[in-house]
Design a protein around this motif. Sequence first.
Motif, PDB file in Angstrom:
ATOM      1  N   SER A 730       0.877  -1.082  -0.222  1.00  0.00           N
ATOM      2  CA  SER A 730       0.162   0.064   0.335  1.00  0.00           C
ATOM      3  C   SER A 730       0.503   0.969   0.288  1.00  0.00           C
ATOM      4  N   GLY A 731       2.265   0.996  -0.064  1.00  0.00           N
ATOM      5  CA  GLY A 731       3.109   2.010  -0.121  1.00  0.00           C
ATOM      6  C   GLY A 731       2.892   2.996   1.521  1.00  0.00           C
ATOM      7  N   ALA A 732       3.632   3.930   1.804  1.00  0.00           N
ATOM      8  CA  ALA A 732       3.562   4.512   2.617  1.00  0.00           C
ATOM      9  C   ALA A 732       2.415   5.100   3.381  1.00  0.00           C
ATOM     10  N   ILE A 733       2.433   5.156   4.386  1.00  0.00           N
ATOM     11  CA  ILE A 733       1.755   4.805   5.326  1.00  0.00           C
ATOM     12  C   ILE A 733       1.550   6.588   6.021  1.00  0.00           C
ATOM     13  N   ASP A 734      -0.342   6.617   5.801  1.00  0.00           N
ATOM     14  CA  ASP A 734      -0.502   8.168   6.066  1.00  0.00           C
ATOM     15  C   ASP A 734      -1.025   8.447   7.390  1.00  0.00           C
ATOM     16  N   VAL A 735      -0.102   8.630   8.423  1.00  0.00           N
ATOM     17  CA  VAL A 735      -0.588   8.533   9.873  1.00  0.00           C
ATOM     18  C   VAL A 735      -1.525  10.519  10.478  1.00  0.00           C
ATOM     19  N   SER A 736      -1.883  10.998   9.900  1.00  0.00           N
ATOM     20  CA  SER A 736      -2.177  12.176   9.766  1.00  0.00           C
ATOM     21  C   SER A 736      -3.653  12.192  10.416  1.00  0.00           C
ATOM     22  N   GLY A 737      -3.925  12.351  11.456  1.00  0.00           N
ATOM     23  CA  GLY A 737      -4.914  12.736  12.397  1.00  0.00           C
ATOM     24  C   GLY A 737      -5.134  13.595  13.226  1.00  0.00           C
ATOM     25  N   GLY A 738      -6.123  13.426  14.109  1.00  0.00           N
ATOM     26  CA  GLY A 738      -6.959  14.797  15.185  1.00  0.00           C
ATOM     27  C   GLY A 738      -6.513  14.249  16.120  1.00  0.00           C
ATOM     28  N   LEU A 739      -7.301  15.400  17.362  1.00  0.00           N
ATOM     29  CA  LEU A 739      -7.446  15.146  18.363  1.00  0.00           C
ATOM     30  C   LEU A 739      -8.583  16.539  18.878  1.00  0.00           C
ATOM     31  N   PRO A 740      -9.567  15.823  19.793  1.00  0.00           N
ATOM     32  CA  PRO A 740     -10.972  17.184  19.330  1.00  0.00           C
ATOM     33  C   PRO A 740      -9.981  18.004  20.334  1.00  0.00           C
ATOM     34  N   GLY A 741     -10.262  19.207  19.936  1.00  0.00           N
ATOM     35  CA  GLY A 741      -9.551  20.273  20.281  1.00  0.00           C
ATOM     36  C   GLY A 741      -8.368  20.516  20.428  1.00  0.00           C
ATOM     37  N   ALA A 742      -7.646  19.972  19.467  1.00  0.00           N
ATOM     38  CA  ALA A 742      -6.211  20.178  18.413  1.00  0.00           C
ATOM     39  C   ALA A 742      -6.315  20.101  17.937  1.00  0.00           C
ATOM     40  N   GLY A 743      -7.386  19.727  16.875  1.00  0.00           N
ATOM     41  CA  GLY A 743      -6.913  19.984  15.623  1.00  0.00           C
ATOM     42  C   GLY A 743      -6.404  18.634  14.321  1.00  0.00           C
ATOM     43  N   GLU A 744      -5.772  19.092  13.201  1.00  0.00           N
ATOM     44  CA  GLU A 744      -4.892  18.011  12.795  1.00  0.00           C
ATOM     45  C   GLU A 744      -3.256  17.978  13.021  1.00  0.00           C
ATOM     46  N   LEU A 745      -3.321  16.410  13.048  1.00  0.00           N
ATOM     47  CA  LEU A 745      -2.569  16.066  14.211  1.00  0.00           C
ATOM     48  C   LEU A 745      -0.780  15.281  12.693  1.00  0.00           C
ATOM     49  N   GLY A 750       3.076  13.928  17.041  1.00  0.00           N
ATOM     50  CA  GLY A 750       1.937  14.821  17.307  1.00  0.00           C
ATOM     51  C   GLY A 750       0.737  14.953  17.804  1.00  0.00           C
ATOM     52  N   LEU A 751       0.752  13.359  18.420  1.00  0.00           N
ATOM     53  CA  LEU A 751      -0.448  13.170  18.953  1.00  0.00           C
ATOM     54  C   LEU A 751       0.273  13.721  20.637  1.00  0.00           C
ATOM     55  N   GLU A 752       1.563  13.718  20.311  1.00  0.00           N
ATOM     56  CA  GLU A 752       2.175  13.508  21.830  1.00  0.00           C
ATOM     57  C   GLU A 752       1.878  15.074  21.911  1.00  0.00           C
ATOM     58  N   GLU A 753       2.320  16.051  21.628  1.00  0.00           N
ATOM     59  CA  GLU A 753       2.922  16.928  21.417  1.00  0.00           C
ATOM     60  C   GLU A 753       0.810  18.277  21.813  1.00  0.00           C
ATOM     61  N   ALA A 754       0.346  17.455  21.265  1.00  0.00           N
ATOM     62  CA  ALA A 754      -1.224  18.094  21.213  1.00  0.00           C
ATOM     63  C   ALA A 754      -2.044  17.616  22.731  1.00  0.00           C
ATOM     64  N   LEU A 755      -1.748  16.172  22.919  1.00  0.00           N
ATOM     65  CA  LEU A 755      -2.148  15.885  24.563  1.00  0.00           C
ATOM     66  C   LEU A 755      -1.118  17.325  25.601  1.00  0.00           C
ATOM     67  N   LEU A 756       0.202  17.071  25.446  1.00  0.00           N
ATOM     68  CA  LEU A 756       1.234  18.319  26.313  1.00  0.00           C
ATOM     69  C   LEU A 756       0.663  19.990  26.361  1.00  0.00           C
TER      70      LEU A 756
END
Length: 831
Positions: A730-745, A750-756
């Motif tokens: 399937s090729g390169a993995i797309d790890v773009s995601g999000g967290l409520p109130g933090a927008g896209e990450l 990015g997830l750790e930064e949004a949590l912190l």
Amino acid sequence: MRVVTIALAGLALSGRLCVDARASAPQAPPQASSQRRMIDRYCVTCHNQKLKTAGLMLDKADVAIPGAAGEIWEKVVRKLRTSTMPPPNMPQPSTEDRRALLSWLETSLDQAAAAKPNPGRTDTLRRLNRSEYQNAIRDLLLIDIDTTSLLPPDESGHGFDNVTVGDLPPALLERYISAAEKISRLAVGSVQASVQSDIIRVAEDVTQEEHVPGLPIGTRGGVSVRYNFAQDGEYDIQVYLARGYSGDVDGLRDPQPHEMKLLLDRTPVGTITIQKPANGDDKLLDKNFKIRVPVKAGPHDVGTTFVRNSSSLLETSRQPLPVHFNERRHPRITPAISQFSITGPYAAEGAGDTPSRRQIFVCRPAQPREAEVCAKKILSTLMRRAYRRSISEADLERPMMFYREGAKREPDRAKPQDAKREPDRAKPQDAKREPDRAKPQETSSGDFDAGIARALSLVLFNPGFLFRVEADPERIQAGTNYRISDLELASRLSFFLWSSIPDDELLDAAIRGELRRPDVLEKQARRMLGDPRSYNLASNFAGQWLRLRNLESVSPNVRQYPDFDDNLRQAFRQETELFVDSIRREDRSVLDLLKTDYTFLNERLAKHYGIPNVYGSRFRRVTLGADSRRGGLLRQGSILSTTSYATRTSPVIRGVWILSNIFGAPPPPPLPNVPALDGTVPANLPIRERLSLHRNNAVCASCHRTIDPVGFALENFDAVGRWRDEEGDSGAIDVSGGLPGAGELKGVAGLEEALLRRPELFAGTLTEKLLTFALGRGVEYYDGPAIRKILREAEPDRYRFSALILGIVKSVPFQMRMSGANASPRGAQAR
């Protein structure tokens, strides 16, 4: 005319009174009016009397007095705090408006709680669960037992197994009675005359080609356990080799001999040479792998292992798999141990001098007439610790009656038993042992020991030991808040931090009535946090909060993940336990649990993670480079493997886990009759596309819009926690995601930064989990003000671990309790 004038005057006066009454009536503050408009605009659209979405109706709820409907507004606070409401597809308030409403609600709710606190109510009777029972026996009698072989597993409630423990059905009572009898015989020792046999088993998927911790350097494979020998005497140790599906010994391929060592306290006591029979038939090869050794009573390290043969391996860029246990896919290279048994004692010589006997026998009768006095002293000392309170003469009546019955009987002379039980395999005991106070004398009677053993068995299945009792004071009205007693506070504190009974210092402070003093309570809590027994917070609390116990059931597909075995499974767990415990020992900020520059590794785990220059089976702290892909809970194999399926990762499970255990916004359970993902979309699509098709279902979309983006951020880690940049074809993995109130990450970083960026959410979630574990009940809406107070006081110190623990210990829910309607009055202690 006069009557009319008076009437008109009355009407005028009445009018003025009405106007004055309206003027003096309480008016909603201007701020409350603005908050009402905001709620009407963003919330009432769904949460009204007509739709009743999620059972929440805000159109009639009075925002001017939130304390009058605390349960409703605490739900609103949680949704606003985590930015999970309004839903992402609905109009959103500005950040300033959200903060203003949140501040208004929290301040009002906290003020109402301060004026009228609600500590909630814990169960009056709470049985010791398996972990607590094992630790209590360790600290009471200085012996390590394995409760998994004595007691059934406990049910879990609110994520912890110390919540739903209010009952003791007859079948379970029988197990506790049987356990008490076995433990009392093991602790006293000299009354055990029959031969016992224990079996120590090795997991089938353990690779035994490398060194095992606890065994001498220069050996490979095998097993080492801590075992309690009841008496001085001779014991048979018999070893059985691992066999394959055909029944042949695994790894015995060539005529080269293999030397197996039997060890007692790391010292060789016997050698067995293993060699393939000339006729090739090895079905009876290990029939006589038995050695009889003399052993002194007490705890000893018993092990069996192989001398490591030298080998040469061609260095190539492609390294061989470290897994050797599966006969068909990755067969063993050398023989391995399946189990060994310990049988005895033969030619028993008595219990001798053991830690448990020194703990029990605080005195010895020099003459028969001193036996009763000495027995009372021994039993009162044990009962004080076991029952966690002072002991009266009335408390001693039944134990002394059991003592007299036991002292009159001759010790049982049973025949050797064929039944085999599981061994005592608990970790080496951490409790501080008291110095020798009275050594056994040659003139002491075996009947005296038998009497003590019988009385001890009664103590161990007495409700005063098996149950934690929190009874209401006498003559108190139902629904009244009261401060729990010092003794109850001592038990709450010790079972919170140690999952065990209070030690003498804590118990003494409680009996003196000093523990409720804030300075004394803080001093005791800090002392206990520094005690090795607080490792319980890593092994027991974190084991359930982070679901490390689920590792035992993790079994990835052997085709897709051929390098997974029990060695790696146990390494996953030990890494996380050591990591969590380092936060406790060093009193670091709990935010370091999310992101830090170190972890704990041995060679096996380091190779799995791709981290070089870590050698040997010993775990050690490893500092990670700035570009490392490890560091923090979200990057550890234990978390990543327990939130995956056997054949693939699961962004849904990972997303739910993070929202529930890290972020503090658990999604609702799935609706009934919702089809599984694998049965509704093509299996050959990448996981992101498969979940996208799943979200096309409107029923699923409402929750998966929030869950899936969180899990996508961890897709660089496969189902066993290895890093990957691509997924198959399937090729390169797309790890773009999000967290409520933090927008896209993007990705785990990015997830750790949004949590912190919102540290109060993780700190608040951890505080809720700790409070649940500490109280043995679920966190309710009325606990919200107490949790916010803990967080406010811990924030200046960046949420240091001790600040959260001390905040819980000082909190209203921990120190107070609400009386019930039909509770047992305090003073009705079990005897």
